[in-house]
Design an enzyme around this catalytic site. Sequence first.
Site, PDB file in Angstrom:
ATOM      1  N   GLY A 116      -9.949  -7.692 -11.368  1.00 33.68           N
ATOM      2  CA  GLY A 116     -11.153  -8.418 -10.987  1.00 33.68           C
ATOM      3  C   GLY A 116     -10.806  -9.614 -10.121  1.00 33.68           C
ATOM      4  O   GLY A 116     -10.818 -10.752 -10.591  1.00 33.68           O
ATOM      5  N   SER A 157     -11.246  -9.581  -6.011  1.00 33.00           N
ATOM      6  CA  SER A 157     -12.102  -9.731  -4.827  1.00 33.00           C
ATOM      7  C   SER A 157     -13.560  -9.917  -5.206  1.00 33.00           C
ATOM      8  O   SER A 157     -14.044  -9.372  -6.193  1.00 33.00           O
ATOM      9  CB  SER A 157     -11.998  -8.490  -3.940  1.00 33.00           C
ATOM     10  OG  SER A 157     -10.708  -8.383  -3.427  1.00 33.00           O
ATOM     11  N   GLU A 200       2.884  -6.910  -5.670  1.00 33.91           N
ATOM     12  CA  GLU A 200       2.113  -5.815  -5.104  1.00 33.91           C
ATOM     13  C   GLU A 200       2.667  -5.397  -3.741  1.00 33.91           C
ATOM     14  O   GLU A 200       2.665  -4.227  -3.401  1.00 33.91           O
ATOM     15  CB  GLU A 200       0.649  -6.259  -4.970  1.00 33.91           C
ATOM     16  CG  GLU A 200      -0.292  -5.135  -4.588  1.00 33.91           C
ATOM     17  CD  GLU A 200      -1.705  -5.628  -4.316  1.00 33.91           C
ATOM     18  OE1 GLU A 200      -1.903  -6.827  -4.088  1.00 33.91           O
ATOM     19  OE2 GLU A 200      -2.614  -4.790  -4.318  1.00 33.91           O
ATOM     20  N   SER A 221      -4.557  -7.755   4.064  1.00 32.82           N
ATOM     21  CA  SER A 221      -4.808  -6.972   5.269  1.00 32.82           C
ATOM     22  C   SER A 221      -3.662  -7.148   6.266  1.00 32.82           C
ATOM     23  O   SER A 221      -2.849  -8.068   6.153  1.00 32.82           O
ATOM     24  CB  SER A 221      -6.110  -7.422   5.927  1.00 32.82           C
ATOM     25  OG  SER A 221      -5.937  -8.731   6.437  1.00 32.82           O
ATOM     26  N   GLU A 254      -3.832  -8.281   9.093  1.00 37.41           N
ATOM     27  CA  GLU A 254      -3.964  -9.593   9.722  1.00 37.41           C
ATOM     28  C   GLU A 254      -3.337 -10.673   8.836  1.00 37.41           C
ATOM     29  O   GLU A 254      -2.691 -11.602   9.323  1.00 37.41           O
ATOM     30  CB  GLU A 254      -5.442  -9.896   9.987  1.00 37.41           C
ATOM     31  CG  GLU A 254      -6.052  -9.081  11.124  1.00 37.41           C
ATOM     32  CD  GLU A 254      -6.142  -7.584  10.833  1.00 37.41           C
ATOM     33  OE1 GLU A 254      -6.305  -7.202   9.646  1.00 37.41           O
ATOM     34  OE2 GLU A 254      -6.026  -6.798  11.775  1.00 37.41           O
TER      35      GLU A 254
END
Lengths: 382, 391
Positions: free
Chosen positions: B127, B129, B245, B376, B378
């Site tokens: 939990g 984002s 991760e 991401s 980016e």
Amino acid sequence: MDFTFDSEQNDLREAVRGLLERAYGDSEARRKVVGNDPGFDEKTWSRLAEMGLLGLPFAEEHGGMGAGPIEVAIVAEEIGRVIAPEPFIEAVVLAGGLIAAVGTDAQKGELLAAVAEGTTVPAFAHAEIGTRWSASASAVTATQAGDGWTLSGVKEPVPTGARADVLVVSAVVDGGTGLFVVQGDAAGLTRTGYRTHDGTRAANVRFDGTPATLLGAGGDQTAAIERALAEARIAYSHEAIGAMDTALRTTAEYLKTRKQFGVTLNKFQTLTHRAADMYVSLELARSTALWASMVQDAGGDVLSAADRARLQTSRAGRHVGKEAIQLHGGIGVTAEYSVGHYTSRLTAIDHLLGDGDFAAARLARTVADQETVDPLGAPYTG
Amino acid sequence: MRLQLSPELEAFREEMRTFFTTEVPQEIRDKVAAHRHVSKDEYVEAQRVLNAAGLAVPHWPVEWGGRDWTPLQRHIWREEMQLAGVPEPLAFNTSMIGPVLAAFGNQEQKERFLAKTANLDIWWCQGFSEPDAGSDLASLRTTAVRDGDDWVVNGQKTWTTLGQHADWIFCLVRTDPAAEKKQRGISLLVFPMDTPGVTLRPIELIDGGFEVNEVFFEDVRVPAENLIGEENRGWDYAKFLLGNERVGIARIGATKKMLAQAKEHAREITVDGRPLLEDPFMATRIAELENELVALELTALRVVANSADGRPHPASSVLKLKGSELQQAATELLVDIAGPLSVASFADGGSDVPDWARVAAPHYLNYRKVSIYGGSSEVQRTIIAGTILGL
């Protein structure tokens, strides 16, 4: 599996870096040197010889250091880091490598010792107009004349071809491509040198019944040439890594200092992200080039490893070289500033012995041969 | 510099390969290889097979089932698992909350959760984002207010992957709205998904599948003992977790398998009587991708060899960024090889289109996610520019 240099290799790197930094740490020094023939600094060449670098890969019995591909890679990367114009790869790895691979004991004893001492600069006269990146010859033919041979035809462009004291020449013989040694002052030899876009030198070399000595035992040497070209391609990949590294560092420094619109350029994310992509390209190419040298060292499939290194460094070299100029803006294309010269050298490296498309096409022909590629294979066999 | 694996590591690799290809049920591995839906029961079954052999959580502390392997061993373990089509141990359990509990949980929490987490007796979901806090995670707005012995949670999470299967959620909540920096007032709470006030709504994706969800919290009462670590230190735990991760997210083994499949299918498809694989353009495209994958694998090995004290090397951003690109390129290659067959995505019965061609387009569309999740592309570029290039 280990990607780190041992302490001797680190020492070698520091020593070469120190020497080349003193010679070319200031990019103006390189500009001066490449402004005059022979396009490199004879004194620096002597210093490289004193350090043992010009005999690095040759056997000790022939005046060399008996070092391996990893040491060659280290030197090539340091050359690329300051784009030193000395023809280390051309003379030592390629021409010297062919003499070491093919020459008779007498030829090795005589020629390699002189190369290692820096007193003889050899060049490999192989490229011909109208073909590209082939391992065989077609435009220069060899004719047996009594005990010796004569050569006729044209080789061009021949890197360091005008300055070289001795030429290793590929020529058509019955049944394939042979290798010959031609002295720089041989009769019937005409050499016209010129400056190349990256500041080094190449030449048109014309043979007209020129006396030549067979290198080694004779016969078809295409396989030996193919292998020497592969080893030089791997070395060029390392030179390109060094050049890319400097081009990227120079660009990052520039982004941190150059102001536009009242702020330094690194405040613009569109620019920093492009610099990050340059880093990604560089590190992937570096991994592949290091791996190719390890494959060579382990006696694996050097031809395929060279194609893999060349494909990766070619794509990366173009990406890093072009972006380095673009992120600098106008100053990047001026001769007074260093970064454009790095892009020019990367472009030359790409085209001397084979570019990324060339390597990709060769890899494509064997892509169906294996389900997956395992770079850790022991030793790698494609 | 040495190319080969040591004999010990070579043997280790062989041991892993043998285990994964003989002990994990073939039907499950076939499903993974074919990119078909893997059910919750199959995930659980596979992870329990691994856990029974001590292969589910080798990177955890030894006390809780870890194996004290080197980073290189862990790399080989993961790659062989992917090549064999073994469903990887659920990341939410083994890479995310497990290591956080082991590092920051109290003894009671460790005993309560860790063994069940390793064995997938508890299926965790993340939990993190929120609709207005994706990459900018610290902007999250879900609140937890202390009320007696409970925290009362209100707000909304999104992109909760496989939340429909989850028994428990680990959740970042804002516990100090007045904190000076928005990163400071965040805490980490864990609670069951069937706690009153928790509502889950699946989000359908462009591949027609359901793997992510929105989760709503309305006056959800969470016992105070379910706070992990210290109050308002949740950001530190999240950073620790997200660092874990990034390692192994390149999924090189999985992409390698896709390229092998691409070759196989490009042999079967003919163009004007010739196998597609013999088309020079196709062969070159595959060769280029394969070379990039070799470069990435070698780079991963360099990064793995240099990662000190378990902390991710900054260059691990290169692995995430490039790994995402290559995974996506491989799915694109497969859909291109399928060509016109690829439109038969949802055919069942009555269609002669082979399975691989049916899943190719949904798989390609689904894989647009990999350059978005886990930080991401980016975000990775920003990390590379900042921490490596100093920009």
